[in-house]
Motif scaffolding. Structure first.
Motif, PDB file in Angstrom:
ATOM      1  N   PHE A 182      13.602  -2.189   3.190  1.00 69.91           N
ATOM      2  CA  PHE A 182      13.124  -2.646   1.883  1.00 69.91           C
ATOM      3  C   PHE A 182      12.434  -1.513   1.123  1.00 69.91           C
ATOM      4  N   GLY A 183      11.640  -0.703   1.844  1.00 72.18           N
ATOM      5  CA  GLY A 183      10.930   0.395   1.198  1.00 72.18           C
ATOM      6  C   GLY A 183      11.868   1.441   0.638  1.00 72.18           C
ATOM      7  N   LEU A 184      12.888   1.839   1.424  1.00 70.43           N
ATOM      8  CA  LEU A 184      13.822   2.858   0.955  1.00 70.43           C
ATOM      9  C   LEU A 184      14.737   2.317  -0.145  1.00 70.43           C
ATOM     10  N   ALA A 185      15.104   1.039  -0.055  1.00 72.17           N
ATOM     11  CA  ALA A 185      15.896   0.427  -1.135  1.00 72.17           C
ATOM     12  C   ALA A 185      15.110   0.453  -2.443  1.00 72.17           C
ATOM     13  N   LYS A 186      13.816   0.180  -2.349  1.00 63.12           N
ATOM     14  CA  LYS A 186      12.945   0.215  -3.528  1.00 63.12           C
ATOM     15  C   LYS A 186      12.887   1.625  -4.113  1.00 63.12           C
ATOM     16  N   LEU A 187      12.786   2.614  -3.223  1.00 60.94           N
ATOM     17  CA  LEU A 187      12.691   3.999  -3.682  1.00 60.94           C
ATOM     18  C   LEU A 187      13.965   4.459  -4.384  1.00 60.94           C
ATOM     19  N   PHE A 188      15.116   4.281  -3.751  1.00 62.29           N
ATOM     20  CA  PHE A 188      16.368   4.779  -4.331  1.00 62.29           C
ATOM     21  C   PHE A 188      16.794   3.977  -5.561  1.00 62.29           C
ATOM     22  N   SER A 189      16.358   2.726  -5.638  1.00 59.84           N
ATOM     23  CA  SER A 189      16.708   1.941  -6.822  1.00 59.84           C
ATOM     24  C   SER A 189      16.024   2.480  -8.079  1.00 59.84           C
ATOM     25  N   THR A 228       6.408   3.969  -5.176  1.00 58.14           N
ATOM     26  CA  THR A 228       7.476   3.773  -6.162  1.00 58.14           C
ATOM     27  C   THR A 228       6.928   3.478  -7.553  1.00 58.14           C
ATOM     28  N   THR A 229       5.829   2.734  -7.619  1.00 61.60           N
ATOM     29  CA  THR A 229       5.230   2.442  -8.924  1.00 61.60           C
ATOM     30  C   THR A 229       4.722   3.715  -9.589  1.00 61.60           C
ATOM     31  N   ALA A 230       4.060   4.566  -8.789  1.00 64.36           N
ATOM     32  CA  ALA A 230       3.535   5.819  -9.337  1.00 64.36           C
ATOM     33  C   ALA A 230       4.653   6.798  -9.676  1.00 64.36           C
ATOM     34  N   LEU A 231       5.770   6.721  -8.940  1.00 61.62           N
ATOM     35  CA  LEU A 231       6.866   7.659  -9.124  1.00 61.62           C
ATOM     36  C   LEU A 231       7.730   7.333 -10.335  1.00 61.62           C
ATOM     37  N   PHE A 232       7.865   6.055 -10.668  1.00 61.72           N
ATOM     38  CA  PHE A 232       8.846   5.648 -11.678  1.00 61.72           C
ATOM     39  C   PHE A 232       8.637   6.288 -13.050  1.00 61.72           C
ATOM     40  N   PRO A 233       7.409   6.317 -13.614  1.00 64.25           N
ATOM     41  CA  PRO A 233       7.267   6.940 -14.944  1.00 64.25           C
ATOM     42  C   PRO A 233       7.713   8.399 -14.955  1.00 64.25           C
ATOM     43  N   SER A 234       7.395   9.158 -13.897  1.00 65.06           N
ATOM     44  CA  SER A 234       7.766  10.573 -13.867  1.00 65.06           C
ATOM     45  C   SER A 234       9.277  10.746 -13.755  1.00 65.06           C
ATOM     46  N   ILE A 235       9.938   9.901 -12.950  1.00 65.63           N
ATOM     47  CA  ILE A 235      11.406   9.986 -12.834  1.00 65.63           C
ATOM     48  C   ILE A 235      12.065   9.597 -14.153  1.00 65.63           C
ATOM     49  N   ALA A 236      11.570   8.519 -14.779  1.00 66.92           N
ATOM     50  CA  ALA A 236      12.149   8.064 -16.052  1.00 66.92           C
ATOM     51  C   ALA A 236      12.020   9.135 -17.132  1.00 66.92           C
ATOM     52  N   LYS A 237      10.851   9.787 -17.195  1.00 68.56           N
ATOM     53  CA  LYS A 237      10.645  10.830 -18.200  1.00 68.56           C
ATOM     54  C   LYS A 237      11.501  12.062 -17.894  1.00 68.56           C
ATOM     55  N   ALA A 238      11.624  12.418 -16.590  1.00 68.61           N
ATOM     56  CA  ALA A 238      12.423  13.587 -16.209  1.00 68.61           C
ATOM     57  C   ALA A 238      13.888  13.383 -16.558  1.00 68.61           C
ATOM     58  N   ILE A 239      14.406  12.191 -16.277  1.00 72.67           N
ATOM     59  CA  ILE A 239      15.818  11.914 -16.567  1.00 72.67           C
ATOM     60  C   ILE A 239      16.059  11.840 -18.077  1.00 72.67           C
ATOM     61  N   ILE A 259       0.824  -1.210   0.000  1.00 68.80           N
ATOM     62  CA  ILE A 259       0.000   0.000   0.000  1.00 68.80           C
ATOM     63  C   ILE A 259       0.858   1.259   0.000  1.00 68.80           C
ATOM     64  N   ILE A 260       2.012   1.196   0.687  1.00 73.50           N
ATOM     65  CA  ILE A 260       2.848   2.391   0.828  1.00 73.50           C
ATOM     66  C   ILE A 260       4.035   2.352  -0.135  1.00 73.50           C
ATOM     67  N   ALA A 261       4.947   1.389   0.068  1.00 74.93           N
ATOM     68  CA  ALA A 261       6.197   1.381  -0.706  1.00 74.93           C
ATOM     69  C   ALA A 261       5.960   1.116  -2.191  1.00 74.93           C
ATOM     70  N   LEU A 262       5.228   0.048  -2.508  1.00 78.23           N
ATOM     71  CA  LEU A 262       5.007  -0.279  -3.913  1.00 78.23           C
ATOM     72  C   LEU A 262       4.151   0.772  -4.608  1.00 78.23           C
ATOM     73  N   ALA A 263       3.138   1.272  -3.892  1.00 80.21           N
ATOM     74  CA  ALA A 263       2.249   2.275  -4.494  1.00 80.21           C
ATOM     75  C   ALA A 263       3.017   3.542  -4.840  1.00 80.21           C
ATOM     76  N   LEU A 278       7.451  10.949   2.711  1.00 78.40           N
ATOM     77  CA  LEU A 278       6.135  10.310   2.756  1.00 78.40           C
ATOM     78  C   LEU A 278       6.289   8.827   3.057  1.00 78.40           C
ATOM     79  N   LEU A 279       7.241   8.193   2.392  1.00 75.62           N
ATOM     80  CA  LEU A 279       7.504   6.770   2.583  1.00 75.62           C
ATOM     81  C   LEU A 279       7.999   6.485   4.001  1.00 75.62           C
ATOM     82  N   SER A 280       8.947   7.276   4.480  1.00 78.32           N
ATOM     83  CA  SER A 280       9.524   7.054   5.809  1.00 78.32           C
ATOM     84  C   SER A 280       8.491   7.204   6.909  1.00 78.32           C
ATOM     85  N   ALA A 281       7.653   8.227   6.806  1.00 75.59           N
ATOM     86  CA  ALA A 281       6.644   8.465   7.840  1.00 75.59           C
ATOM     87  C   ALA A 281       5.632   7.333   7.901  1.00 75.59           C
ATOM     88  N   LEU A 282       5.123   6.943   6.764  1.00 71.84           N
ATOM     89  CA  LEU A 282       4.081   5.912   6.737  1.00 71.84           C
ATOM     90  C   LEU A 282       4.643   4.536   7.098  1.00 71.84           C
TER      91      LEU A 282
END
Length: 467
Positions: A362-369, A282-293, A276-280, A311-315
């Motif tokens: 695991f959540g932060l590793a997913k985010l930074f990866s 990172t999944t939503a973030l990836f297209p925007s990061i890929a397009k920005a880069i 609900i938190i980490a996958l949601a 947001l990830l760390s708090a939740l």
């Protein structure tokens, strides 16, 4: 971005809640015993590959190549044909030799247990074919920044399994696990149908039809080659947790009866906040990061990373406190009924606490990866994942004897911490420290102290009531 996160999270939340309802019904119907172990073992193989495909590896290798492709429709269809052909062939192989593949999962099980599990392995494995179709179509929808359908679609799998449990609740355990296995395929078909409907609604059906029609007229071999070079490192980089869980299940077959089930039920609770938190996020973030880069807008990529980190760390921090301090009441409330006893609750709670230690890593590793994949550093991410997996396996072998199933869960958390450290180091400590300089660091520390006191007091009260 946050609209996409909310859409993805809400779909995942609904699917996970129905998944918990399914598990609650399952525990009361078959409990934690030999037959539950047999079913979970049979479902482990396709579930391993499902998580590898559905939780990032395919999307994070396909998306950058798809964005850069000059012939998107032809490229997409070419990749689909290649993968689908391989998966169907693999499924046929498992169907023909189910005993051999079952033995790979549980090499310590005797011939009787293998013979019970093998037919179920053959049935369950075909779910992989269906879930690949879902993942492929879902990735196309993600490019259009539509996440809800894929996040929600698992609901159909849960509904199908719940229906089979209700229909066969009073049958013998063997009949129940066979009914569950066939219901998984029904759920997979419903997931595919849901995605095809949305693909048509979003106007993407023409893209697939055009890709099929012109697949032999347009050359996309270079793009396919680039994708292939990214995919296999991406598989390893994204599947550390899944491979570790797969190995843990096999190692648990050496332990007392019920150990496989304790790992499964505890992992189900762990996966709720992780999904609900980490996958949601990172999944939503990836297209925007890929397009920005791709557009060389690194400032925007860093801004998204900064917001998502807090947001990830708090939740996740809140989830860790709740999961560790309230583990026994949570397991008691969700599972202790019918064939699931008080001792099963205590054993599963021990495993859950060890899993929760690794939630933030695991959540932060997913985010930074995400940043590594967007920069096409798939090989580096794979090497980091391999190192963490080796650490995980070593600690599993060390801890499984003194701590049992809980030791296997703790080993997974240690591996997650290693992966987080190495991923942050590769992204760059400057970026990490810039994020940590934020005033949110103080808010986070204060929040942890506050909620720790609250959850601890609540746990003391609830445990007193339970016992």
């Amino acid at each position: 971005m946050f609209k996409s996160v909310f859409s993805n999270s809400s779909g995942i939340l609904i699917s996970r809640v129905t998944g918990l309802a399914r598990d609650i019904l399952m525990t009361s119907t078959i409990g934690a015993n030999v037959w539950s172990d047999v079913f979970f073992m049979a479902f482990k193989f396709p579930n391993l590959f499902r998580r590898i495909f559905a939780e990032g590896s395919f999307t994070q290798s396909f998306m950058p190549s798809y964005i850069a492709s000059r012939q998107k429709s032809v490229f997409a269809v070419a990749i689909f044909i290649r993968f689908m052909g391989f998966i169907v062939a693999f499924s046929l192989l498992v169907t023909l030799f189910p005993g051999f593949f079952t033995k790979l999962l549980a090499w310590d099980w005797n011939a009787e247990l293998i013979s019970k599990t093998a037919p179920l392995t053959a049935i369950n494995f075909w779910y992989l074919d269906l879930i690949f179709i879902v993942t492929f179509l879902g990735t196309l929808l993600q490019h259009k920044e539509h996440f809800f359908t894929t996040a929600f679609s698992t609901v159909w799998l849960n509904i199908a399994m719940i229906a089979s449990l209700m229909l066969f609740a009073h049958s013998d355990p063997k009949t129940i696990v066979y009914a569950l296995s066939f219901s998984i395929l029904v759920g997979g078909l419903l997931q595919v149908a849901t995605h095809l409907y949305t693909i048509r609604q979003k106007g993407l059906l023409k893209l697939l039809v055009g890709g099929w029609k012109y697949r032999n007229r347009k050359d996309v071999k270079d793009e396919e080659s680039k994708f292939s070079k990214l995919f296999f490192p991406s598989v390893l980089g994204n599947s550390t947790a899944q491979i570790a869980s797969f190995i843990d299940t096999s190692l648990a077959s050496f332990l007392a009866a019920g150990s496989v089930s304790y790992l499964f039920y505890a992992n189900r609770i762990f996966q709720l906040p992780f999904a609900i938190i980490a996958l949601a996020i990172t999944t939503a973030l990836f297209p925007s990061i890929a397009k920005a880069i791709k557009n060389e807008n690194h400032t925007l990529a860093y801004q998204n990373l900064h917001k998502s980190f807090w947001l990830l760390s708090a939740l996740l921090g809140l989830s860790v406190l709740g999961g560790m301090l309230l583990s026994e009441p949570i397991i008691w409330l969700l599972f202790e009924r019918g064939a699931f006893t008080l001792q099963d609750t205590l054993n599963t709670a021990d495993v859950l606490r060890m899993y929760m230690i690794g939630l933030i890593p695991f959540g932060l590793a997913k985010l930074f990866s995400l940043y590594l994949y967007a920069m096409h550093k798939h090989v580096k991410a794979a090497k980091i994942a391999a190192a963490s997996l080796i650490v995980n396996i070593l600690f599993s072998l060390i801890l499984m004897k003194p701590l049992g199933a809980a030791g296997l869960a703790l080993a997974g958390s240690i591996g997650g911490a290693v992966q987080m450290y190495l991923t942050m180091r590769e992204v760059g400590w400057k970026i990490v420290f810039d994020i940590l300089k934020s005033v949110y660091t103080l808010y986070f520390i204060f929040g942890v102290a506050l909620f720790w006191g609250g959850f601890y007091s609540l746990n003391q009260y609830l445990v007193h009531l339970i016992r």
